[in-house]
Design a protein around this motif. Structure first.
Motif, PDB file in Angstrom:
ATOM      1  N   PRO A  18     -20.197  14.607 -14.180  1.00 57.08           N
ATOM      2  CA  PRO A  18     -19.566  15.111 -12.955  1.00 57.08           C
ATOM      3  C   PRO A  18     -20.560  15.886 -12.086  1.00 57.08           C
ATOM      4  O   PRO A  18     -21.406  16.616 -12.610  1.00 57.08           O
ATOM      5  N   VAL A  19     -20.440  15.696 -10.791  1.00 58.10           N
ATOM      6  CA  VAL A  19     -21.183  16.515  -9.833  1.00 58.10           C
ATOM      7  C   VAL A  19     -20.119  17.352  -9.131  1.00 58.10           C
ATOM      8  O   VAL A  19     -19.277  16.823  -8.402  1.00 58.10           O
ATOM      9  N   VAL A  77      -5.643  19.106  -0.486  1.00 59.69           N
ATOM     10  CA  VAL A  77      -7.002  19.097  -1.062  1.00 59.69           C
ATOM     11  C   VAL A  77      -7.383  17.655  -1.410  1.00 59.69           C
ATOM     12  O   VAL A  77      -6.503  16.799  -1.580  1.00 59.69           O
ATOM     13  N   PRO A  78      -8.682  17.354  -1.498  1.00 63.07           N
ATOM     14  CA  PRO A  78      -9.065  15.981  -1.840  1.00 63.07           C
ATOM     15  C   PRO A  78      -8.462  15.543  -3.183  1.00 63.07           C
ATOM     16  O   PRO A  78      -8.295  16.373  -4.090  1.00 63.07           O
ATOM     17  N   TYR A 137     -17.321  14.608  -8.074  1.00 67.98           N
ATOM     18  CA  TYR A 137     -17.634  13.179  -7.977  1.00 67.98           C
ATOM     19  C   TYR A 137     -18.413  12.857  -9.252  1.00 67.98           C
ATOM     20  O   TYR A 137     -18.905  13.763  -9.918  1.00 67.98           O
ATOM     21  N   TYR A 138     -18.534  11.593  -9.565  1.00 66.49           N
ATOM     22  CA  TYR A 138     -19.089  11.256 -10.874  1.00 66.49           C
ATOM     23  C   TYR A 138     -20.263  10.297 -10.761  1.00 66.49           C
ATOM     24  O   TYR A 138     -20.139   9.240 -10.133  1.00 66.49           O
ATOM     25  N   VAL A 139     -21.374  10.690 -11.351  1.00 68.75           N
ATOM     26  CA  VAL A 139     -22.526   9.793 -11.425  1.00 68.75           C
ATOM     27  C   VAL A 139     -22.252   8.828 -12.574  1.00 68.75           C
ATOM     28  O   VAL A 139     -21.961   9.267 -13.691  1.00 68.75           O
ATOM     29  N   SER A 140     -22.327   7.520 -12.295  1.00 69.47           N
ATOM     30  CA  SER A 140     -22.119   6.535 -13.362  1.00 69.47           C
ATOM     31  C   SER A 140     -23.445   6.227 -14.039  1.00 69.47           C
ATOM     32  O   SER A 140     -24.440   5.979 -13.364  1.00 69.47           O
ATOM     33  N   LYS A 156     -11.549   4.613  -6.648  1.00 64.92           N
ATOM     34  CA  LYS A 156     -10.821   4.189  -5.443  1.00 64.92           C
ATOM     35  C   LYS A 156     -10.576   2.691  -5.530  1.00 64.92           C
ATOM     36  O   LYS A 156     -11.071   1.919  -4.739  1.00 64.92           O
ATOM     37  N   HIS A 157      -9.862   2.307  -6.568  1.00 60.18           N
ATOM     38  CA  HIS A 157      -9.704   0.888  -6.827  1.00 60.18           C
ATOM     39  C   HIS A 157      -8.434   0.367  -6.183  1.00 60.18           C
ATOM     40  O   HIS A 157      -7.603   1.120  -5.669  1.00 60.18           O
ATOM     41  N   LEU A 158      -8.277  -0.914  -6.266  1.00 63.23           N
ATOM     42  CA  LEU A 158      -7.054  -1.540  -5.751  1.00 63.23           C
ATOM     43  C   LEU A 158      -6.457  -2.447  -6.811  1.00 63.23           C
ATOM     44  O   LEU A 158      -5.721  -3.365  -6.512  1.00 63.23           O
ATOM     45  N   ILE A 159      -6.841  -2.201  -8.055  1.00 61.30           N
ATOM     46  CA  ILE A 159      -6.343  -3.048  -9.122  1.00 61.30           C
ATOM     47  C   ILE A 159      -4.843  -2.788  -9.283  1.00 61.30           C
ATOM     48  O   ILE A 159      -4.419  -1.643  -9.317  1.00 61.30           O
ATOM     49  N   PRO A 160      -4.028  -3.811  -9.430  1.00 56.52           N
ATOM     50  CA  PRO A 160      -2.599  -3.571  -9.648  1.00 56.52           C
ATOM     51  C   PRO A 160      -2.386  -2.708 -10.894  1.00 56.52           C
ATOM     52  O   PRO A 160      -3.143  -2.814 -11.863  1.00 56.52           O
ATOM     53  N   MET A 163     -25.927  12.670  -4.966  1.00 58.94           N
ATOM     54  CA  MET A 163     -25.502  12.971  -6.342  1.00 58.94           C
ATOM     55  C   MET A 163     -26.601  12.599  -7.329  1.00 58.94           C
ATOM     56  O   MET A 163     -26.848  13.321  -8.308  1.00 58.94           O
ATOM     57  N   GLN A 195     -12.869  15.247   4.685  1.00 57.72           N
ATOM     58  CA  GLN A 195     -13.177  15.847   3.387  1.00 57.72           C
ATOM     59  C   GLN A 195     -14.396  15.196   2.739  1.00 57.72           C
ATOM     60  O   GLN A 195     -15.192  15.862   2.091  1.00 57.72           O
ATOM     61  N   HIS A 233     -26.535  19.280 -10.584  1.00 57.52           N
ATOM     62  CA  HIS A 233     -25.221  18.679 -10.357  1.00 57.52           C
ATOM     63  C   HIS A 233     -24.066  19.621 -10.658  1.00 57.52           C
ATOM     64  O   HIS A 233     -22.937  19.335 -10.310  1.00 57.52           O
ATOM     65  N   ARG A 235     -12.867   2.403   0.945  1.00 59.33           N
ATOM     66  CA  ARG A 235     -12.874   3.377  -0.148  1.00 59.33           C
ATOM     67  C   ARG A 235     -14.172   3.388  -0.945  1.00 59.33           C
ATOM     68  O   ARG A 235     -14.465   4.358  -1.629  1.00 59.33           O
TER      69      ARG A 235
END
Lengths: 221, 402
Positions: free
Chosen positions: A132-133, A154-155, A23-26, A62-66, B391, B12, B400, B378
């Motif tokens: 990244p974490v 897997v995820p 997962y990513y820390v912004s 996890k966007h929904l942008i076209p 995190m 998950q 991390h 989401r």
């Protein structure tokens, strides 16, 4: 090269594939752009984590942008500045192996430089970096059969971590899947086919997963 | 309890949260804010702390105290930080603020490994930090703050190990510390968001003389200029020319700490001009069931803010499969994806146009509602925020990497 069904159950050289996920820390980078010229300067100055974030943001969020544009720079140019031609060109950059972040940066600069003028976006472009974490999952593949089955479950974050982050950001040079297929089973040809998949052309984890599975099934089943 | 969220976010995600928590299990974690009930921060912490404990973390929550003068100071600071120069700040309020930081620092045990300080009210506690990693969690829009108030607060914020903002636009160029971006979230199991019987929805509407059979436009927010209540009423009036049986519900809560709220409410009543289909409702802050019912009953939800921190009412509505017409402000922009989960509109006329469009096109309304719920599923559920907090702790404490 085709393998018979039994070969899928062998353990090769006995090296298991352990799936990790990330997962990513912004993080705010301190850079912003109002105009195309400032965007260009930002792309030139951005560190690898900022560049990575904006290039692969589309695939891993996890966007929904076209799916019109495949990276944040193209989206901003198209939707905020309103230059759809330039946006399409910026969407067309290549991130397939062996392209490094520096190669991709060079390509963006080449496209952007001749047209980077004072045209401004409705909203500013804010350069964001990431860290990244990494988390270990319980999924481990010992055989090709395991590997194929697990790739489907897997995820999505795990697919992106092994296929993109490890190679592009962490300097592995090659995606982890190809490396393992070659090292553990000597499947150089399959590994090479997988390496041809350009993650910058996909706009979701699931689309990338489907492309990887399609390539592997074609080669192995 | 945390397992109950698996139906929304999948096993998950829950598994990843457990694994991250394991990595932090030796750390004591403290959250500090300024109110135990009322407001979005308290609402989230009420659920976040039990979830953190369930993960095996040693998490506590403490609330600072103060007198009326202190809360006048913090309310003034809050307005000044969000609204900029327009707010007048009497100089003695800075001393009041400092005095109560010292009192609270003496009274509260702050001896934890990781300390989250929420918002400006307790930010000055960092002056009394003895150990641990301190993170300032900012829930407000700091993009154009009152320079003097921000300069005062910045002296404290600079002493933290990191700050967290809702969206990158709120981050500051004049801060040297790492600035993380974590959006807030809604709790799908809370009384405000959980599924409720259709009869309850009908019952609540009838209680307030709203007709469940006729189209309903809704905005849930305080009576505050930043939420543009007059713009909402104007948009409704434009839309009503095309949809004569349209009703408007503007649901807010009386804010005792906000004298301006009364004046805004009076102006809204005046703007409504005796239209019996405009319902300006002032309900107690804990009217979660009513909010839930109105959001479920609405055909279109509006959040026409001019300034906004995040605007979680947008996610609440999207979660209930309602398309949202939102102002181009703060966090609304990442919840309302124009043409996908709703529409962004600045003027009352534009807002009216999209309202009528959505009322006229039930299939598009339904599709946008479905996609809106997925967008929230989401990104903006409490488990996402929990994972992102873990995190953040992992990042700040340099854990991390696996």
């Amino acid at each position: 090269m085709k393998l018979d069904a039994k070969s899928l159950d062998t353990r090769g050289n006995g090296i298991p594939f352990k799936f990790y996920t990330a997962y990513y820390v912004s993080l705010y980078s301190g850079m912003q752009a109002k105009t195309l010229r400032q965007l260009l300067e930002g792309v030139k100055a951005a560190d690898s984590r900022v560049l990575f974030h904006h290039l692969f943001h589309t695939i891993r969020t996890k966007h929904l942008i076209p799916p019109k544009y495949t990276n944040d720079f193209a989206r901003w140019v198209g939707e905020e500045v309103g230059d759809e031609d330039l946006a399409a060109e910026l969407s067309d950059i290549s991130g397939a192996e062996p392209a490094t972040l520096e190669d991709i940066r060079r390509e963006i600069v080449e496209i952007l430089e001749p047209r980077a003028d004072e045209r401004a976006g409705r909203e500013k472009f804010i350069f964001v970096g990431m860290e990244p974490v990494v988390v270990k999952t319980d999924y481990v593949a010992h055989t090709l059969a395991d590997f194929l089955d697990l790739l489907e479950v897997v995820p999505g974050e795990s697919i992106v971590y092994h296929f993109v982050t490890r190679r592009v950001l962490e300097g592995a040079g090659r995606n982890d899947f190809s490396t393992w297929l070659e090292k553990n089973f000597g499947l150089s040809e399959v590994a090479a086919q997988l390496s041809k998949i350009d993650p910058l052309m996909y706009n979701s984890e699931e689309a990338l997963r489907a492309a990887i599975l399609r390539t592997l099934k074609k080669a192995l089943l | 309890m945390i397992e109950k969220y698996a139906e929304f976010v999948g096993e998950q995600e829950i598994d990843a949260i457990y694994k991250l928590a394991q990595r932090l299990s030796d750390l004591s974690i403290l959250h500090v804010n300024s109110t135990a009930a009322g407001g979005g921060v308290a609402e989230i912490l009420q659920r976040m702390i039990p979830l953190m404990r369930e993960l095996g973390l040693r998490a506590d929550w403490k609330v600072i105290r103060g007198d009326e003068e202190f809360f006048t100071a913090t309310k003034t600071f809050h307005n000044a930080l969000q609204m900029g120069k327009a707010v007048e700040v009497p100089p003695h309020l800075y001393q009041v603020y400092e005095k109560w930081q010292e009192i609270n620092a003496n009274e509260l045990d702050l001896d934890y490994d990781v300390v989250f300080i929420h918002d400006p009210q307790p930010a000055g506690l960092v002056k009394y930090r003895k150990r641990g990693w301190w993170i300032w969690r900012c829930h407000i829009d700091l993009s154009t703050p009152h320079p003097e108030v921000w300069a005062f607060l910045r002296r404290y914020v600079s002493q933290y190990h990191a700050a967290i903002f809702h969206i990158p636009e709120f981050a500051r160029d004049d801060l040297e510390i790492p600035q993380l971006v974590i959006p807030p979230s809604i709790d799908p199991l809370s009384p405000k968001n959980r599924e409720i019987p259709h009869t309850t929805v009908e019952r609540v509407l009838k209680k307030f003389d709203v007709d469940p059979e006729r189209p309903l436009l809704l905005q849930v927010s305080r009576f505050d200029w930043a939420k543009d209540p007059l713009g909402v009423i104007q948009a409704y009036k434009y839309a009503k020319r095309h949809v004569p049986d349209l009703q408007l519900v503007y649901l807010g809560s009386p804010a005792h700490d906000d004298p301006e709220g009364e004046a805004v409410y009076r102006e809204a009543v005046k703007a409504a001009g005796g239209d019996r289909d405009i319902h300006l409702l002032m309900l107690p802050p804990d009217s979660h069931l009513e909010v839930n019912a109105f959001q479920r009953a609405a055909d279109v939800v509006m959040q026409k803010s001019i300034r906004e921190g995040f605007g979680l009412t947008v996610s609440e509505a999207l979660w209930k499969k309602k398309p949202v017409i939102g102002g181009r402000a703060g966090g609304i922009k990442i919840q309302v994806i124009h043409g996908v989960t709703g529409f962004l509109a600045i003027t009352p006329r534009t807002a009216a146009h999209y309202t009528v469009f959505l009322l006229r096109e039930p299939k598009i309304r339904e599709e946008m509602g479905r996609v809106g719920r997925e967008h929230v599923r989401r990104n903006f559920l409490i488990t996402h925020q929990l994972r992102r907090y873990l995190m953040a702790i992992a990042y700040v404490t340099k854990r991390h990497r696996a």
